[in-house]
Design a protein around this motif. Structure first.
Motif, PDB file in Angstrom:
ATOM      1  N   LEU A   1      36.754  71.901  71.393  1.00 25.54           N
ATOM      2  CA  LEU A   1      37.606  71.193  72.347  1.00 25.54           C
ATOM      3  C   LEU A   1      36.975  71.207  73.737  1.00 25.54           C
ATOM      4  O   LEU A   1      36.963  70.188  74.443  1.00 25.54           O
ATOM      5  N   ALA A   2      36.442  72.358  74.131  1.00 27.85           N
ATOM      6  CA  ALA A   2      35.809  72.480  75.444  1.00 27.85           C
ATOM      7  C   ALA A   2      34.632  71.521  75.580  1.00 27.85           C
ATOM      8  O   ALA A   2      34.474  70.845  76.604  1.00 27.85           O
ATOM      9  N   ILE A   3      33.796  71.463  74.543  1.00 32.07           N
ATOM     10  CA  ILE A   3      32.629  70.587  74.579  1.00 32.07           C
ATOM     11  C   ILE A   3      33.053  69.128  74.626  1.00 32.07           C
ATOM     12  O   ILE A   3      32.488  68.308  75.367  1.00 32.07           O
ATOM     13  N   ARG A   4      34.079  68.778  73.847  1.00 35.30           N
ATOM     14  CA  ARG A   4      34.559  67.393  73.833  1.00 35.30           C
ATOM     15  C   ARG A   4      35.163  67.003  75.186  1.00 35.30           C
ATOM     16  O   ARG A   4      34.957  65.878  75.662  1.00 35.30           O
ATOM     17  N   VAL A   5      35.890  67.907  75.806  1.00 38.05           N
ATOM     18  CA  VAL A   5      36.449  67.619  77.133  1.00 38.05           C
ATOM     19  C   VAL A   5      35.318  67.430  78.139  1.00 38.05           C
ATOM     20  O   VAL A   5      35.379  66.540  78.999  1.00 38.05           O
ATOM     21  N   ALA A   6      34.271  68.244  78.041  1.00 39.69           N
ATOM     22  CA  ALA A   6      33.117  68.078  78.918  1.00 39.69           C
ATOM     23  C   ALA A   6      32.477  66.709  78.716  1.00 39.69           C
ATOM     24  O   ALA A   6      32.038  66.063  79.684  1.00 39.69           O
TER      25      ALA A   6
ATOM     26  N   LEU B   1      41.579  65.023  82.385  1.00 36.08           N
ATOM     27  CA  LEU B   1      40.624  65.997  81.844  1.00 36.08           C
ATOM     28  C   LEU B   1      39.413  66.097  82.765  1.00 36.08           C
ATOM     29  O   LEU B   1      38.785  65.100  83.102  1.00 36.08           O
ATOM     30  N   THR B   2      39.080  67.305  83.152  1.00 38.94           N
ATOM     31  CA  THR B   2      37.973  67.558  84.074  1.00 38.94           C
ATOM     32  C   THR B   2      37.065  68.634  83.513  1.00 38.94           C
ATOM     33  O   THR B   2      37.390  69.286  82.508  1.00 38.94           O
ATOM     34  N   LEU B   3      35.944  68.840  84.188  1.00 37.58           N
ATOM     35  CA  LEU B   3      35.055  69.923  83.777  1.00 37.58           C
ATOM     36  C   LEU B   3      35.713  71.282  83.981  1.00 37.58           C
ATOM     37  O   LEU B   3      35.399  72.243  83.279  1.00 37.58           O
ATOM     38  N   ASP B   4      36.639  71.367  84.925  1.00 33.63           N
ATOM     39  CA  ASP B   4      37.378  72.621  85.103  1.00 33.63           C
ATOM     40  C   ASP B   4      38.212  72.938  83.860  1.00 33.63           C
ATOM     41  O   ASP B   4      38.309  74.089  83.442  1.00 33.63           O
ATOM     42  N   VAL B   5      38.811  71.890  83.271  1.00 33.68           N
ATOM     43  CA  VAL B   5      39.575  72.082  82.035  1.00 33.68           C
ATOM     44  C   VAL B   5      38.641  72.530  80.914  1.00 33.68           C
ATOM     45  O   VAL B   5      38.963  73.451  80.146  1.00 33.68           O
ATOM     46  N   ALA B   6      37.473  71.899  80.823  1.00 33.67           N
ATOM     47  CA  ALA B   6      36.496  72.305  79.812  1.00 33.67           C
ATOM     48  C   ALA B   6      36.099  73.758  80.013  1.00 33.67           C
ATOM     49  O   ALA B   6      36.009  74.540  79.054  1.00 33.67           O
TER      50      ALA B   6
ATOM     51  N   THR C   1      41.232  66.794  67.991  1.00 27.12           N
ATOM     52  CA  THR C   1      40.386  65.767  68.592  1.00 27.12           C
ATOM     53  C   THR C   1      41.220  64.590  69.081  1.00 27.12           C
ATOM     54  O   THR C   1      40.972  64.044  70.161  1.00 27.12           O
ATOM     55  N   SER C   2      42.224  64.220  68.308  1.00 25.31           N
ATOM     56  CA  SER C   2      43.111  63.123  68.714  1.00 25.31           C
ATOM     57  C   SER C   2      43.861  63.467  69.993  1.00 25.31           C
ATOM     58  O   SER C   2      44.153  62.594  70.814  1.00 25.31           O
ATOM     59  N   ALA C   3      44.172  64.744  70.180  1.00 27.05           N
ATOM     60  CA  ALA C   3      44.902  65.171  71.382  1.00 27.05           C
ATOM     61  C   ALA C   3      44.097  64.904  72.643  1.00 27.05           C
ATOM     62  O   ALA C   3      44.666  64.625  73.710  1.00 27.05           O
ATOM     63  N   ILE C   4      42.780  64.974  72.534  1.00 28.55           N
ATOM     64  CA  ILE C   4      41.931  64.688  73.699  1.00 28.55           C
ATOM     65  C   ILE C   4      42.081  63.231  74.106  1.00 28.55           C
ATOM     66  O   ILE C   4      42.179  62.907  75.297  1.00 28.55           O
ATOM     67  N   GLY C   5      42.107  62.349  73.124  1.00 30.58           N
ATOM     68  CA  GLY C   5      42.249  60.926  73.424  1.00 30.58           C
ATOM     69  C   GLY C   5      43.565  60.593  74.079  1.00 30.58           C
ATOM     70  O   GLY C   5      43.666  59.622  74.840  1.00 30.58           O
ATOM     71  N   ALA C   6      44.590  61.383  73.788  1.00 28.49           N
ATOM     72  CA  ALA C   6      45.913  61.120  74.346  1.00 28.49           C
ATOM     73  C   ALA C   6      46.130  61.815  75.680  1.00 28.49           C
ATOM     74  O   ALA C   6      47.134  61.564  76.358  1.00 28.49           O
ATOM     75  N   ALA C   7      45.203  62.692  76.066  1.00 33.25           N
ATOM     76  CA  ALA C   7      45.370  63.472  77.298  1.00 33.25           C
ATOM     77  C   ALA C   7      44.843  62.709  78.508  1.00 33.25           C
ATOM     78  O   ALA C   7      44.016  61.805  78.394  1.00 33.25           O
ATOM     79  N   SER C   8      45.323  63.074  79.667  1.00 33.82           N
ATOM     80  CA  SER C   8      44.844  62.501  80.924  1.00 33.82           C
ATOM     81  C   SER C   8      44.489  63.634  81.875  1.00 33.82           C
ATOM     82  O   SER C   8      44.902  64.787  81.678  1.00 33.82           O
TER      83      SER C   8
ATOM     84  N   GLU D   1      22.187  72.439  69.425  1.00 30.95           N
ATOM     85  CA  GLU D   1      22.202  71.278  68.516  1.00 30.95           C
ATOM     86  C   GLU D   1      23.631  70.940  68.111  1.00 30.95           C
ATOM     87  O   GLU D   1      24.006  69.761  68.041  1.00 30.95           O
ATOM     88  N   ARG D   2      24.426  71.967  67.847  1.00 33.29           N
ATOM     89  CA  ARG D   2      25.841  71.738  67.521  1.00 33.29           C
ATOM     90  C   ARG D   2      26.562  71.093  68.693  1.00 33.29           C
ATOM     91  O   ARG D   2      27.331  70.134  68.509  1.00 33.29           O
ATOM     92  N   ALA D   3      26.323  71.590  69.892  1.00 37.06           N
ATOM     93  CA  ALA D   3      26.966  71.028  71.078  1.00 37.06           C
ATOM     94  C   ALA D   3      26.599  69.557  71.260  1.00 37.06           C
ATOM     95  O   ALA D   3      27.458  68.728  71.580  1.00 37.06           O
ATOM     96  N   ILE D   4      25.333  69.230  71.041  1.00 36.38           N
ATOM     97  CA  ILE D   4      24.885  67.844  71.184  1.00 36.38           C
ATOM     98  C   ILE D   4      25.562  66.955  70.160  1.00 36.38           C
ATOM     99  O   ILE D   4      25.998  65.836  70.469  1.00 36.38           O
ATOM    100  N   ARG D   5      25.693  67.434  68.923  1.00 33.81           N
ATOM    101  CA  ARG D   5      26.374  66.636  67.889  1.00 33.81           C
ATOM    102  C   ARG D   5      27.826  66.388  68.263  1.00 33.81           C
ATOM    103  O   ARG D   5      28.362  65.286  68.051  1.00 33.81           O
ATOM    104  N   ILE D   6      28.479  67.392  68.837  1.00 43.72           N
ATOM    105  CA  ILE D   6      29.886  67.236  69.224  1.00 43.72           C
ATOM    106  C   ILE D   6      30.016  66.233  70.366  1.00 43.72           C
ATOM    107  O   ILE D   6      30.905  65.379  70.359  1.00 43.72           O
ATOM    108  N   VAL D   7      29.127  66.328  71.356  1.00 42.91           N
ATOM    109  CA  VAL D   7      29.148  65.373  72.467  1.00 42.91           C
ATOM    110  C   VAL D   7      28.951  63.954  71.942  1.00 42.91           C
ATOM    111  O   VAL D   7      29.671  63.026  72.331  1.00 42.91           O
ATOM    112  N   SER D   8      27.970  63.774  71.057  1.00 38.94           N
ATOM    113  CA  SER D   8      27.701  62.451  70.493  1.00 38.94           C
ATOM    114  C   SER D   8      28.901  61.938  69.708  1.00 38.94           C
ATOM    115  O   SER D   8      29.259  60.768  69.794  1.00 38.94           O
TER     116      SER D   8
END
Length: 262
Positions: free
Chosen positions: A98-103, A22-27, A13-20, A179-186
């Motif tokens: 990771l995919a959901i978080r990138v989205a 990031l697009t829906l294509d990456v997700a 999860t921390s790696a997402i914050g450090a990445a640049s 529901e899991r996806a929504i929790r991850i997005v939140s």
């Protein structure tokens, strides 16, 4: 979830914050990777083999995905492969997370509410839920079906997430997957989800007031999952994690009946 997986999720999860970049294509590529890992025990096993060096696991990621995926996707997969996971299934689920978080990062719209809409639409259509949750049928066809149903009704992010998660049911109902996806997005957006059941729809002022009240009570931003349920009669019932706030007329009547019966 084992302690190893808990620590590994923090790192990924921390790696997402450090990445640049990031697009829906990456997700989308990460969703494809999660399905590939789930379908290939040999590949997922190689990437979770603690006896293999980090360099060896990175090399496998590059060899399998490097020529077809964006550099950002490959880098995130390498971070995931470098961690120690409690099980192979945890690793595969983490790639999907990771995919959901990138989205959630790439989609600038109201992704949570759109996914809530998908959830309610499927819950209100038993035949559709049964078709999507059946073990029969091609997974990609189910994803394509969801994508077609949402065309013009939801943004690209919601369509991507919803169509992707139904392709990996993992013995779960479609509603549980969403529901899991929504929790991850939140979580990625620094919010918690409050499921609110009311007898009638809330207006904009009521939604804003409830959101503010819950945010102050829990010390963090809150996303509302609003469900109109005539069974509550009046008032509202709020579920946040393990907390339940039941201020419905139905619950008061039930309490009264129990007292009279006693």
């Amino acid at each position: 979830m084992g302690s190893a997986t808990t620590q590994a999720l923090v790192a990924t999860t921390s790696a997402i914050g450090a990445a640049s970049g990031l697009t829906l294509d990456v997700a989308g590529e990460l969703f494809v990777a999660a399905r590939a890992l789930a379908d290939s025990p040999q590949l997922s096993g190689a990437l979770t083999d603690d006896t293999a060096s980090l360099q060896a696991r990175d090399a496998v990621v590059t060899q399998v995905f490097g020529s077809v995926f964006a550099p950002q996707t490959v880098a995130l997969l390498q971070v995931a492969a470098e961690q120690r996971w409690s099980s192979v299934d945890d690793f595969v689920d983490a790639v999907e997370e990771l995919a959901i978080r990138v989205a959630a990062v790439a989609d600038t719209g109201d992704l949570e509410n759109e996914l809530f809409g998908v959830l309610h639409a499927i819950a209100g259509n038993p035949e559709l839920e049964l078709a999507l949750g059946s073990r029969l049928g091609d997974a990609s066809a189910k994803g394509a079906l969801v994508d077609r149903l949402l065309d013009g009704r939801a943004g690209a992010g919601a369509r991507l997430v919803a169509s992707a998660v139904v392709q990996r049911p993992r013995e779960r109902r479609v509603r549980q997957l969403l529901e899991r996806a929504i929790r991850i997005v939140s979580s990625q957006r620094g919010r918690i989800v409050a499921t609110v059941r009311t007898a009638a729809p809330l207006n904009d002022h009521q939604r804003a007031r409830l959101t503010d009240t819950l945010s102050r009570r829990y010390g963090t931003a809150v996303a509302l999952n609003l469900i109109v349920d005539p069974a509550v009669v009046g008032g509202l019932r709020i579920e946040i994690g393990d907390d339940v706030i039941d201020a419905t007329v139905a619950s008061r009547l039930s309490d009264l009946r129990q007292r009279l019966a006693g």
